[in-house]
Design a protein around this motif. Structure first.
Motif, PDB file in Angstrom:
ATOM      1  N   ALA A  38     -18.906 -62.264   2.092  1.00  0.00           N
ATOM      2  CA  ALA A  38     -18.910 -63.490   1.293  1.00  0.00           C
ATOM      3  C   ALA A  38     -17.544 -63.820   0.716  1.00  0.00           C
ATOM      4  O   ALA A  38     -17.257 -64.979   0.388  1.00  0.00           O
ATOM      5  CB  ALA A  38     -19.931 -63.363   0.156  1.00  0.00           C
ATOM      6  N   GLU A  39     -16.665 -62.818   0.594  1.00  0.00           N
ATOM      7  CA  GLU A  39     -15.322 -63.053   0.057  1.00  0.00           C
ATOM      8  C   GLU A  39     -14.313 -63.415   1.146  1.00  0.00           C
ATOM      9  O   GLU A  39     -13.136 -63.591   0.858  1.00  0.00           O
ATOM     10  CB  GLU A  39     -14.842 -61.813  -0.698  1.00  0.00           C
ATOM     11  CG  GLU A  39     -15.652 -61.507  -1.943  1.00  0.00           C
ATOM     12  CD  GLU A  39     -15.108 -60.310  -2.713  1.00  0.00           C
ATOM     13  OE1 GLU A  39     -14.111 -59.703  -2.259  1.00  0.00           O
ATOM     14  OE2 GLU A  39     -15.690 -59.985  -3.761  1.00  0.00           O
ATOM     15  N   THR A  40     -14.768 -63.519   2.403  1.00  0.00           N
ATOM     16  CA  THR A  40     -13.902 -63.771   3.560  1.00  0.00           C
ATOM     17  C   THR A  40     -12.611 -62.946   3.494  1.00  0.00           C
ATOM     18  O   THR A  40     -11.511 -63.488   3.469  1.00  0.00           O
ATOM     19  CB  THR A  40     -13.565 -65.270   3.714  1.00  0.00           C
ATOM     20  OG1 THR A  40     -12.927 -65.747   2.530  1.00  0.00           O
ATOM     21  CG2 THR A  40     -14.798 -66.078   4.022  1.00  0.00           C
ATOM     22  N   PRO A  41     -12.725 -61.615   3.451  1.00  0.00           N
ATOM     23  CA  PRO A  41     -11.521 -60.779   3.371  1.00  0.00           C
ATOM     24  C   PRO A  41     -10.686 -60.907   4.646  1.00  0.00           C
ATOM     25  O   PRO A  41     -11.218 -61.081   5.743  1.00  0.00           O
ATOM     26  CB  PRO A  41     -12.103 -59.372   3.222  1.00  0.00           C
ATOM     27  CG  PRO A  41     -13.457 -59.439   3.844  1.00  0.00           C
ATOM     28  CD  PRO A  41     -13.965 -60.821   3.562  1.00  0.00           C
ATOM     29  N   ARG A  42      -9.377 -60.802   4.513  1.00  0.00           N
ATOM     30  CA  ARG A  42      -8.466 -60.995   5.626  1.00  0.00           C
ATOM     31  C   ARG A  42      -7.118 -60.360   5.309  1.00  0.00           C
ATOM     32  O   ARG A  42      -6.861 -59.967   4.181  1.00  0.00           O
ATOM     33  CB  ARG A  42      -8.284 -62.486   5.921  1.00  0.00           C
ATOM     34  CG  ARG A  42      -7.870 -63.285   4.702  1.00  0.00           C
ATOM     35  CD  ARG A  42      -8.200 -64.766   4.817  1.00  0.00           C
ATOM     36  NE  ARG A  42      -7.854 -65.502   3.599  1.00  0.00           N
ATOM     37  CZ  ARG A  42      -8.693 -65.753   2.626  1.00  0.00           C
ATOM     38  NH1 ARG A  42      -9.944 -65.317   2.701  1.00  0.00           N
ATOM     39  NH2 ARG A  42      -8.310 -66.421   1.555  1.00  0.00           N
ATOM     40  N   ARG A  43      -6.261 -60.246   6.332  1.00  0.00           N
ATOM     41  CA  ARG A  43      -4.897 -59.741   6.209  1.00  0.00           C
ATOM     42  C   ARG A  43      -4.818 -58.399   5.477  1.00  0.00           C
ATOM     43  O   ARG A  43      -4.024 -58.240   4.540  1.00  0.00           O
ATOM     44  CB  ARG A  43      -4.011 -60.752   5.489  1.00  0.00           C
ATOM     45  CG  ARG A  43      -3.902 -62.099   6.150  1.00  0.00           C
ATOM     46  CD  ARG A  43      -3.009 -63.034   5.360  1.00  0.00           C
ATOM     47  NE  ARG A  43      -1.627 -62.649   5.524  1.00  0.00           N
ATOM     48  CZ  ARG A  43      -0.732 -63.308   6.267  1.00  0.00           C
ATOM     49  NH1 ARG A  43      -1.096 -64.393   6.924  1.00  0.00           N
ATOM     50  NH2 ARG A  43       0.507 -62.891   6.362  1.00  0.00           N
ATOM     51  N   PRO A  44      -5.582 -57.375   5.849  1.00  0.00           N
ATOM     52  CA  PRO A  44      -5.456 -56.089   5.158  1.00  0.00           C
ATOM     53  C   PRO A  44      -4.109 -55.438   5.453  1.00  0.00           C
ATOM     54  O   PRO A  44      -3.512 -55.636   6.515  1.00  0.00           O
ATOM     55  CB  PRO A  44      -6.611 -55.272   5.745  1.00  0.00           C
ATOM     56  CG  PRO A  44      -6.824 -55.859   7.106  1.00  0.00           C
ATOM     57  CD  PRO A  44      -6.565 -57.328   6.947  1.00  0.00           C
ATOM     58  N   ALA A  45      -3.639 -54.656   4.495  1.00  0.00           N
ATOM     59  CA  ALA A  45      -2.417 -53.857   4.665  1.00  0.00           C
ATOM     60  C   ALA A  45      -2.641 -52.536   3.945  1.00  0.00           C
ATOM     61  O   ALA A  45      -3.310 -52.485   2.902  1.00  0.00           O
ATOM     62  CB  ALA A  45      -1.197 -54.580   4.112  1.00  0.00           C
ATOM     63  N   LEU A  46      -2.061 -51.455   4.483  1.00  0.00           N
ATOM     64  CA  LEU A  46      -2.281 -50.099   3.980  1.00  0.00           C
ATOM     65  C   LEU A  46      -0.954 -49.388   3.773  1.00  0.00           C
ATOM     66  O   LEU A  46      -0.026 -49.543   4.557  1.00  0.00           O
ATOM     67  CB  LEU A  46      -3.061 -49.275   5.010  1.00  0.00           C
ATOM     68  CG  LEU A  46      -4.582 -49.314   5.039  1.00  0.00           C
ATOM     69  CD1 LEU A  46      -5.075 -48.595   6.284  1.00  0.00           C
ATOM     70  CD2 LEU A  46      -5.144 -48.650   3.802  1.00  0.00           C
ATOM     71  N   ALA A  47      -0.888 -48.595   2.726  1.00  0.00           N
ATOM     72  CA  ALA A  47       0.220 -47.661   2.529  1.00  0.00           C
ATOM     73  C   ALA A  47      -0.321 -46.499   1.713  1.00  0.00           C
ATOM     74  O   ALA A  47      -0.609 -46.649   0.523  1.00  0.00           O
ATOM     75  CB  ALA A  47       1.397 -48.304   1.808  1.00  0.00           C
ATOM     76  N   GLY A  48      -0.476 -45.350   2.367  1.00  0.00           N
ATOM     77  CA  GLY A  48      -1.027 -44.200   1.663  1.00  0.00           C
ATOM     78  C   GLY A  48      -2.410 -44.507   1.148  1.00  0.00           C
ATOM     79  O   GLY A  48      -3.298 -44.915   1.897  1.00  0.00           O
ATOM     80  N   ALA A  88     -25.132 -62.506  11.340  1.00  0.00           N
ATOM     81  CA  ALA A  88     -25.702 -63.839  11.512  1.00  0.00           C
ATOM     82  C   ALA A  88     -25.685 -64.595  10.187  1.00  0.00           C
ATOM     83  O   ALA A  88     -26.099 -64.069   9.154  1.00  0.00           O
ATOM     84  CB  ALA A  88     -27.131 -63.737  12.041  1.00  0.00           C
ATOM     85  N   GLY A  89     -25.174 -65.810  10.207  1.00  0.00           N
ATOM     86  CA  GLY A  89     -25.133 -66.647   9.017  1.00  0.00           C
ATOM     87  C   GLY A  89     -23.861 -66.524   8.210  1.00  0.00           C
ATOM     88  O   GLY A  89     -23.624 -67.343   7.310  1.00  0.00           O
ATOM     89  N   ASP A  90     -23.034 -65.519   8.480  1.00  0.00           N
ATOM     90  CA  ASP A  90     -21.781 -65.330   7.748  1.00  0.00           C
ATOM     91  C   ASP A  90     -20.642 -66.023   8.488  1.00  0.00           C
ATOM     92  O   ASP A  90     -20.648 -66.137   9.706  1.00  0.00           O
ATOM     93  CB  ASP A  90     -21.454 -63.851   7.593  1.00  0.00           C
ATOM     94  CG  ASP A  90     -22.396 -63.140   6.640  1.00  0.00           C
ATOM     95  OD1 ASP A  90     -22.961 -63.821   5.762  1.00  0.00           O
ATOM     96  OD2 ASP A  90     -22.554 -61.908   6.773  1.00  0.00           O
ATOM     97  N   VAL A  91     -19.627 -66.436   7.725  1.00  0.00           N
ATOM     98  CA  VAL A  91     -18.444 -67.044   8.345  1.00  0.00           C
ATOM     99  C   VAL A  91     -17.375 -66.011   8.641  1.00  0.00           C
ATOM    100  O   VAL A  91     -16.420 -66.275   9.362  1.00  0.00           O
ATOM    101  CB  VAL A  91     -17.856 -68.151   7.453  1.00  0.00           C
ATOM    102  CG1 VAL A  91     -18.857 -69.281   7.268  1.00  0.00           C
ATOM    103  CG2 VAL A  91     -17.410 -67.595   6.109  1.00  0.00           C
ATOM    104  N   SER A  92     -17.523 -64.828   8.078  1.00  0.00           N
ATOM    105  CA  SER A  92     -16.549 -63.764   8.275  1.00  0.00           C
ATOM    106  C   SER A  92     -17.293 -62.437   8.310  1.00  0.00           C
ATOM    107  O   SER A  92     -18.518 -62.388   8.181  1.00  0.00           O
ATOM    108  CB  SER A  92     -15.515 -63.761   7.138  1.00  0.00           C
ATOM    109  OG  SER A  92     -14.592 -62.705   7.279  1.00  0.00           O
ATOM    110  N   GLY A  93     -16.547 -61.364   8.506  1.00  0.00           N
ATOM    111  CA  GLY A  93     -17.107 -60.032   8.415  1.00  0.00           C
ATOM    112  C   GLY A  93     -16.678 -59.354   7.131  1.00  0.00           C
ATOM    113  O   GLY A  93     -15.819 -59.848   6.399  1.00  0.00           O
ATOM    114  N   ALA A  94     -17.272 -58.213   6.845  1.00  0.00           N
ATOM    115  CA  ALA A  94     -16.906 -57.428   5.666  1.00  0.00           C
ATOM    116  C   ALA A  94     -15.668 -56.596   5.965  1.00  0.00           C
ATOM    117  O   ALA A  94     -15.391 -56.235   7.112  1.00  0.00           O
ATOM    118  CB  ALA A  94     -18.059 -56.520   5.271  1.00  0.00           C
ATOM    119  N   LEU A  95     -14.913 -56.294   4.939  1.00  0.00           N
ATOM    120  CA  LEU A  95     -13.733 -55.433   5.073  1.00  0.00           C
ATOM    121  C   LEU A  95     -14.148 -53.994   4.819  1.00  0.00           C
ATOM    122  O   LEU A  95     -14.741 -53.677   3.775  1.00  0.00           O
ATOM    123  CB  LEU A  95     -12.653 -55.848   4.079  1.00  0.00           C
ATOM    124  CG  LEU A  95     -11.370 -55.018   4.105  1.00  0.00           C
ATOM    125  CD1 LEU A  95     -10.646 -55.153   5.454  1.00  0.00           C
ATOM    126  CD2 LEU A  95     -10.442 -55.417   2.965  1.00  0.00           C
TER     127      LEU A  95
END
Length: 425
Positions: free
Chosen positions: A155-165, A131-138
């Motif tokens: 608060a950092e509006t994390p997005r577009r994660p990618a993983l390799a190992g 509640a109150g946030d514009v995004s979720g945490a990563l």
């Protein structure tokens, strides 16, 4: 560049490799051309490294009732021996709630990129917002143990994660600017380089590729940059008039879309858009355009060292572009006019999320205007026609992300939450 890093990566291993290479008379490049040779199931060892990272970060085990415990991201002492890697199966991803409400609006989750990524038994995902946030945490979840690590706050509006190992990358917002974060070995930093701001990261082995905006203008000139983990900053590997964007990376190549032939030189909702795919050889540092009529964009390098897939609109294309396109696939070393049609894809209405090309399979969401959405898959060598993955037709579907053995796709029942479903590959 705007923003600042949150830590420095340990470069001792990389420096030692380079010293050994010089002693052996090998050529050492500032941008690593070395393929990251890895057997198909070599990622199993990540589970042990992840468990070690959790302990280094002072993390506690899962709750007694089996639910994952939220874990802090801080300092601590390393154990004498890392725990054995935990195995996982596709069902371990079932029911993980994700935040994707703005996948279909463009901010903060960008169209074309799901807010989750999987590799081995590791899942990076943007959690539902509070509640109150514009995004979720990563968060980063070990699907074998259920343990989680907080990578970035909401608060950092994390997005577009990618993983390799053991490498995780993502977009974030820092002091109002778009930045790319990279995490490895328990440390996170912002990738710096000769650009104003950066985004659209992809990762393979020990290198990250990203788009760098040369000015604050989101519609302005962009170039492609390669960051080798341990280096001081990213290095430009592609430039030219207009925008070069949407890169992908493998152990041997980088591919990106070049809009230099476009009338306005940029990617936008314009039916006159033109672009070609360019392939950059990481060993020779040579870039080769793959010329075709019309517009090609969003290259994907996940099907093998000599294979490139991409979206095509030729000679005409609709607006919004994501509603209908062809998926083509071809040999990097062969002319583009021989690339094969893998699928003609329809996505009537948002969200628009890209297909997934990984290993032996191509997967995508089909959303016809007059029927239910479906997840479809086809062999990457096109040896068989596409088939529908059963059990998902009653849901609203987002795009897939895949490891070598598991595909995850977000699905929402009418009035329900958006949750992941895991499917064995």
């Amino acid at each position: 560049m705007k923003g600042s890093g949150s830590g420095a990566l340990n470069t001792s291993r990389l420096e030692e490799e380079r010293r050994q290479g010089r002693a052996a008379g090998e050529t050492v490049f500032p941008i690593s051309p070395r393929p990251c040779h890895r057997a198909p199931r070599a990622r199993r060892g990540w589970g042990g490294r992840f468990a070690l990272a959790l302990l280094v970060a002072g993390c506690s085990p899962a709750a007694v009732d089996g639910s994952p415990a939220p874990l802090p991201d801080g300092g601590g002492g390393a154990p004498a021996e890392p725990p054995s890697p935990a195995a996982c199966d596709a069902s371990a991803a079932d029911g993980v709630a994700v935040f994707a409400s703005s996948v279909d609006t463009g901010a903060p989750q960008a169209p074309g990129a799901p807010p989750y990524a999987i590799d081995g038994c590791l899942l990076a995902y943007v959690a539902p917002r509070e509640a109150g946030d514009v995004s979720g945490a990563l968060r980063l979840r070990d699907l074998g143990t259920g343990e989680e690590l907080l990578l970035a706050p909401a608060a950092e509006t994390p997005r577009r994660p990618a993983l390799a190992g053991d490498v995780v990358v993502w977009e974030a917002t820092d002091s109002g600017a778009r930045v790319v974060r990279v995490r490895r070995g328990g440390e996170t930093q912002t990738i710096r380089g000769p650009f104003d701001h950066a985004g659209e990261p992809r990762v393979a082995g020990d290198a990250v590729v990203l788009t760098g905006w040369l000015t604050a203008d989101e519609s302005g000139d962009t170039d492609v940059f390669l960051y080798e983990i341990g280096q001081a900053e990213a290095v430009q590997i592609a430039s030219g008039p207009g925008q070069q964007r949407f890169p992908d990376i493998s152990a041997t190549h980088v591919a990106f879309a070049d809009f230099s032939e476009d009338p306005d030189g940029r990617f936008d909702e314009d039916e006159r858009d033109l672009a070609d795919i360019v392939v950059y050889d990481r060993r020779t540092r040579r870039a080769v355009p793959r010329f075709r009529e019309g517009k090609q964009s969003f290259p994907m390098l996940g099907a093998g060292e000599r294979v490139v897939a991409y979206l095509e609109w030729a000679p005409f294309h609709p607006e919004p572009k994501y509603e209908q396109f062809d998926l083509r696939i071809g040999d990097i070393t062969a002319p583009a006019d021989g690339d094969a049609l893998a699928a003609s894809i329809e996505q009537s209405g948002r969200p628009y999320v890209l297909p997934e090309v990984r290993g032996e399979l191509i997967e995508w969401v089909e959303r016809p205007a007059d029927g239910n959405a479906s997840l479809r898959r086809r062999p990457a060598d096109l040896s068989a026609p596409a088939v529908e993955v059963p059990g998902l037709s009653a849901f609203e579907l987002f795009g897939p992300s895949a490891s070598a053995t598991i595909t995850v796709v977000a699905a929402r029942s009418p009035g329900g939450e958006l949750e992941l479903h895991g499917i064995a590959r």
